[in-house]
Each structure stands twice: as structure tokens, then as C-alpha cells.
Design an enzyme around this catalytic site. Structure first.
Site, PDB file in Angstrom:
ATOM      1  CG  ASP A 329     -34.125   2.747 -25.641  1.00  0.00           C
ATOM      2  OD1 ASP A 329     -34.970   2.090 -24.308  1.00  0.00           O
ATOM      3  OD2 ASP A 329     -34.194   3.293 -25.913  1.00  0.00           O
ATOM      4  CG  ASP A 517     -33.809   7.177 -28.547  1.00  0.00           C
ATOM      5  OD1 ASP A 517     -33.044   7.408 -27.625  1.00  0.00           O
ATOM      6  OD2 ASP A 517     -34.916   6.982 -28.748  1.00  0.00           O
ATOM      7  CG  ASP A 521     -32.003   5.269 -23.991  1.00  0.00           C
ATOM      8  OD1 ASP A 521     -31.999   5.415 -22.532  1.00  0.00           O
ATOM      9  OD2 ASP A 521     -31.752   5.377 -25.505  1.00  0.00           O
TER      10      ASP A 521
END
Length: 620
Positions: A329, A517, A521
Site C-alpha cells: 500500500d 497500514d 487494508d
């Protein structure tokens, strides 16, 4: 984190027993050498039973319980008793004592190695606080942490461990987070800052208003994670367990056949083949494999935890060594996640100040970094009474009615311009009209470029980035960090779909990891072969969904986790190959009469000690 370890009472007792047994054996040996009478010598030979039971009394008791209470015929303690008892029966007294003494030495090495490895995790277990200083109407009382409710205020004195997650409401101090993150650098906190349970207050007196109950606090979540990690075994561990179940009875029957069949075929005396069978039995014990393989994984997980890397099980540690593609990410992982408003553009009929004000009111309840940056740029108090009907539209933005005006702040699809996803530009629509846009920028982490280089050194073939940000912002990060690819304008479900594509393209042998993080996600973390949550302090979704949790936001720890994983697996393979080669070689030599009881001792205990010592390398 340095692991300090001291011997426990049981280990000290074992050392005393071994020492006494060795001294008694030496004394008896020299006494018997001075006796010429053959009959007296044969009678006094049984004095060797004294050091035998001094050293191996507990082994005999365990063997008895295994056989008569649990019905286990192939327990390693029972094998030791049979082999040493047979040695005594054949007059090999010194060898019988030696087998038991060296077996206990091997067990001692195993116990110390496990103790050191367990200590590294016990250090982590120390994050659990024993009490909380509850502040009620100016009065302070010590209570059990699980008695504290959300919204209560607690005092944290210098040197005390923070018992529950909360926000500082009074005072300032430095917080030692090393128990959670592995980093020794303290963090300064003052009024308004979030603090997490398990950290140590170093100097000032602070008052905290709790935001989570004890069961939901960070320290409790971490301990639950660590305690459950032993349940998830690697393929190597499961293989060794299955192997031992088949191998142990097979060699026992082979030893019986070795003792019985050749004499029946007149290929030698019963005594000769009996000694060979006993030697074969001592050699056959799979101690080195059964002990050292789980110990290697345990040591690897302990080593990782001391660096602020929590691995949920040895299976995930093993999978981490097979990762060849890293998908990451952007926001909060490769970048700091600290957004700042760079520019404001207003359409005709509106001012920049009006665009920013309406966006700030729309984001009044938002904790998203983009929303926080808009409110920070506005910089004025926000009157909640002006805002009604706030609606969060997933993947698009926020709707709100401010002073009876319909405000929409979000991506282009939110305001009806296109089907692109949320990026670094927030579009503001007032009563159906495009009022303007706010350009926001995020900063790349200083360690990110070096982290990518180190991952490549650990065998990662390609590093990709998935982001909901704009194409321009994604390409800028890709080029600056030297990534192999970047996909932009992705919704959370889009990331899962792209992860499916990566996994299918990689095949079964090469695994794909995702690093996020932990805020939004969770779906893609759960779908990846190995999910790695970064900067997960206080992020429940990350701890639940990820397989590996990095307790701070340093991307270089990804490569460190892989390094620990690869080293652990290398040690496991070394122990498997070494133990099996020595075992089978000595079994063959024992069966044909070349290997004696002393070589059998080395093949069993010596190999186990060497394998255990090798396994402890995973702690470093």
C-alpha cells in the site's frame, strides 16, 4: 533486546545429578579395577546402578508412566530405559550409565535452549500491567486493570507501565515503546496525544483518559496473538511430527528383528546381536529432529518479537521465506500518511476560503489523514451545530448538510465528474455545483527507498504498489523508490482483485505478500499469501487480519522479518539433513557391528546437542 537468562531450579538439580553420577561412576570404575576376584567383581559391577538411578531416575519414572498409565510403547524415555537396561543385562555397565548421563546432558541443553528462547517472548509478556491508578473525584486507588471502564481517568507515575490505551489529558512525559516496537528511542507525549498499554512512562506524571477496555487494549491483543502463535505449525514441524510417529515404532521393530533373526539363522551369538540391537536402539531415537525443529521456529519467532515483529505462527514464518513478490500500500506504508493541503482552486462564484471551509465542515467527524489535513488547514473552530446529516460514502467521500447547504467532498465520481477513485485531490460540490478542489500531498518515508533495496537483497523479485491515490501521485512514488509497478485509483475491493491477479500469476511455489497500514487494508491483508501489517500499534483490524504484524511504521523491518525467516528455515533444513545423515549412517554401522555403544551415544545425544545449539542461532 538482550535476553537475560538464568538457570531454574530443575536445571540446576539436573546439573548436580549429572555431576554426582559422573563422580560416582569414576570412583566405582577405579575401585573395581583394583579387585582381582572375578566373582566379587561381577557382583560389585551392579554398583553402577547407583549413578545410573542418580542420573536417570526421573527418566525411569517417565518411562513407567508412559507405558503403564498412557500406554505409549514408543516413548523416548522408554527407549532409553530399554537400551540402558539391556546394556546392564549384557554386562556393559559403564556404557549403560554413559547413555543415561549423556541423555540427561542432551535434555539439559534442550531445556536451557528452550528457556532462552522462551525468555525472549517472556520479555514481551512483561508488557502486561498488574494494576491501574484509578482517579475518581481527586482520590487515587489501585485497581485491577479490567475494572477500569472507557472514559475513566488513570494516573501513570514515572517508571510505571501504562495499563490501558488512552489519551493524555494532563501532564507530559517521555514514553518507552521498546516492549512493543523494539525501538529504544523514547517518544515525547503531552496533552491530546494517544498512548498505548504496555509502554513505560519514563519521567513525568501524566493523566490518561482511557479509550479502550482492558480486554481490547493493545497489550492484551498482542499477548493473545503471541500465545496463539504456537498453534499454527509450519509444514516442517508437521512433517517431523508425522515422521516420528512412523519412524520410532519402525526402528523399534527393526531392533527386535536385529536381535532375534540373525542368531536364529546361526549368523552369530545372541549376545553379539543383542548388543548390536541395543546400539541400534540408542542410535534410533529421533530426539534431534523432534526437539530442534520446533525449537528453531520458537527461537525465530522469539527473535522477531524482540525486534517488534510479531509472527502469528511458525507456518507464517516459513511462508515468509518463500515470498518472491511484495505488494505494498502507499499511504502510511511507503509514505508518512501525514497529508498537508498544498493548493486550493475555486470555481467562478466561489472563493478559496469558502471551498476550504465547506470541506472542513464536511470532514468535521473524520479521522482520515486527508480529512484531518483539511481541518488543520482551515485552522478555525468548527461549530458542530451547523452540520447535519453526515454520510460517509465508502470509496468516494463524504456528504453533509452545512447551514442547509448540501456539501459533497471527495473524489471525482463523488461530484459526478468521472469514475476515478479518491486521490490527493478532494473535489468540493456545493448544492450540486462544483465549487473547487483541494490538492493534498503526502511525504515519502526516509527509509522507504532503502527498504525496497533490502527486500530485493532478500530475494524479492518485484515490488509493486497499490493505491487509491491518483495516477500522477502513484507514478511519482514509483519512480522515486524504484518500484517495479504501481496501480492507482483503486477502491479496497479493487486491491483484493489485483491481489488475486498477482497470486495467480506467481503460481503455487512463489508466494505474494501484501504490506498495509492496517486501517482499511484488512480484506487484502487476509487474501494475500502473507499479510504484513505495518505500524499496527492500536490497529485492531491489522492484528486480526495480518499474519505478520510490524509494531512500528519502519518499512525496513519487512526485510528484517524476511531475514529472520530465511535464517530460521536455513537452520531447520541444516538440522534435518545433519540429523538424518548421521542417524542413518550410524544405524547402518550399528546393524553391521562397526558402531559400538559410544558411537550410539554420539549419534543420539551428540547429534541432539549439536542440533539444539544450532537451533539457538535463530535467536540471534
Amino acid at each position: 533486546m538482550t535476553v537475560k537468562y538464568s538457570l531454574n531450579k530443575k536445571q540446576k538439580k539436573t546439573i548436580y545429578k549429572i555431576a554426582i553420577a559422573i563422580v560416582l561412576t569414576i570412583v566405582i570404575f577405579f575401585v573395581l579395577r583394583s579387585i582381582d576376584d572375578v566373582i566379587l567383581h561381577a557382583i560389585l559391577d551392579w554398583l553402577y546402578l547407583i549413578p545410573y538411578f542418580v542420573a536417570g531416575g526421573d527418566v525411569c519414572r517417565k518411562a513407567f508412566r508412559s507405558l503403564y498409565i498412557h500406554g505409549q510403547f514408543f516413548d523416548e524415555n522408554l527407549l532409553m530405559v530399554i537400551a540402558t537396561g539391556g546394556a546392564f543385562g549384557l554386562g556393559e555397565m559403564v556404557e549403560g550409565v554413559a547413555v543415561m548421563v549423556f541423555y540427561q546432558i542432551g535434555e539439559l541443553f534442550q531445556s536451557i535452549a528452550i528457556g532462552k528462547s522462551r525468555q525472549s517472548i517472556s520479555n514481551l509478556m512483561d508488557i502486561m500491567p498488574e494494576y491501574a491508578n484509578l482517579l475518581v473525584d481527586g482520590e487515587v486507588s489501585k485497581v485491577d486493570p479490567d475494572e477500569v471502564e472507557i472514559g475513566n481517568e488513570i494516573l501513570i507515575y514515572p517508571g510505571e507501565r501504562i495499563p490501558l490505551d488512552g489519551v493524555v489529558v494532563e501532564g507530559s512525559s517521555s514514553i518507552n515503546t521498546s516492549a512493543l516496537t523494539g525501538e529504544s528511542l523514547p517518544r515525547d507525549v503531552s496533552s491530546g496525544d494517544e498512548v498505548l498499554s504496555g509502554c513505560i512512562n519514563m519521567n513525568g506524571l501524566i493523566t490518561i483518559k482511557t479509550t479502550k477496555e482492558f480486554e481490547e487494549s493493545t497489550a492484551t491483543k498482542i499477548l493473545e496473538l503471541v500465545e496463539s502463535s504456537a498453534m499454527n505449525k509450519a509444514k516442517s514441524e508437521n512433517f517431523i511430527t508425522r515422521f516420528a510417529r512412523v519412524y520410532t515404532p519402525a526402528v523399534c521393530f527393526a531392533a527386535i528383528a536385529l536381535a532375534v533373526i540373525p542368531p536364529l539363522l546361526s549368523l552369530g551369538s545372541w549376545e553379539t546381536w543383542g548388543i548390536r540391537a541395543l546400539t541400534f536402539l540408542v542410535i534410533s531415537c529421533p530426539c534431534a529432529l523432534v526437539i530442534s525443529i520446533p525449537l528453531s521456529f520458537f527461537a525465530g519467532i522469539g527473535s522477531a518479537s524482540s525486534k517488534g515483529i510479531l509472527v502469528k505462527g511458525s507456518n507464517y514464518l516459513e511462508n515468509l521465506s518463500k515470498v518472491k513478490y511484495m505488494v505494498m500500500d502507499k499511504t502510511g506504508t511507503l509514505t508518512k500518511g501525514v497529508f498537508k493541503v498544498q493548493e486550493i482552486f475555486a470555481e467562478s462564484g466561489y472563493t478559496k476560503e469558502e471551498v476550504l471551509e465547506m470541506a472542513a465542515y464536511a470532514e468535521i467527524g473524520s479521522n482520515h489523514p486527508i480529512g484531518l489535513s483539511i481541518k488543520e488547514a482551515y485552522g478555525k473552530p468548527l461549530d458542530l451545530a451547523k452540520v447535519k446529516e453526515i454520510e460517509d460514502v465508502p470509496g468516494k467521500g463524504i456528504k453533509a448538510r452545512v447551514n442547509d447547504r448540501l456539501i459533497m467532498a471527495g473524489n471525482m465520481s463523488m461530484v459526478g465528474l468521472s469514475e476515478q477513485s479518491l486521490g490527493t485531490t478532494v473535489y468540493v460540490n456545493i448544492d450540486g455545483n462544483l465549487a473547487g478542489k483541494i490538492v493534498i500531498a503526502d511525504e515519502i518515508k526516509e527509509e522507504a527507498k532503502e527498504a525496497v533495496v533490502q527486500m530485493k537483497k532478500q530475494g524479492i523479485k518485484k515490488v509493486f504498489m497499490l493505491t487509491g491515490d491518483s495516477k500522477e501521485a502513484a507514478l511519482k512514488v514509483k519512480d522515486e523508490l524504484g518500484l517495479d509497478g504501481a496501480l492507482s485509483n483503486l477502491l479496497p475491493q479493487d486491491k483484493v482483485d489485483r491481489m488475486e491477479d498477482f497470486i495467480e500469476a506467481a503460481g503455487e511455489k512463489e508466494l505474494v505478500a501484501f504490506v498495509g497500514d492496517g486501517i482499511n487494508d484488512a480484506p487484502v491483508l487476509a487474501r494475500s499469501d502473507v499479510g504484513i501489517a505495518m505500524g499496527a500499534l492500536g490497529q485492531d483490524a491489522a492484528i486480526e487480519a495480518a499474519d505478520v504484524v510490524l509494531m512500528d511504521d519502519n518499512p525496513k523491518k519487512i526485510a528484517l522479518a524476511m531475514q529472520i525467516s530465511k535464517k530460521t528455515i536455513r537452520i531447520v533444513k541444516e538440522n534435518i539433513v545433519f540429523a538424518l545423515l548421521v542417524k542413518f549412517a550410524c544405524l547402518l554401522l550399528g546393524a553391521i557391528g562397526i558402531a559400538n555403544m559410544w558411537m550410539a551415544i554420539f549419534a543420539d545425544v551428540g547429534v541432539m546437542i549439536i542440533a539444539v545449539i544450532n537451533a539457538t542461532r535463530a535467536m540471534r
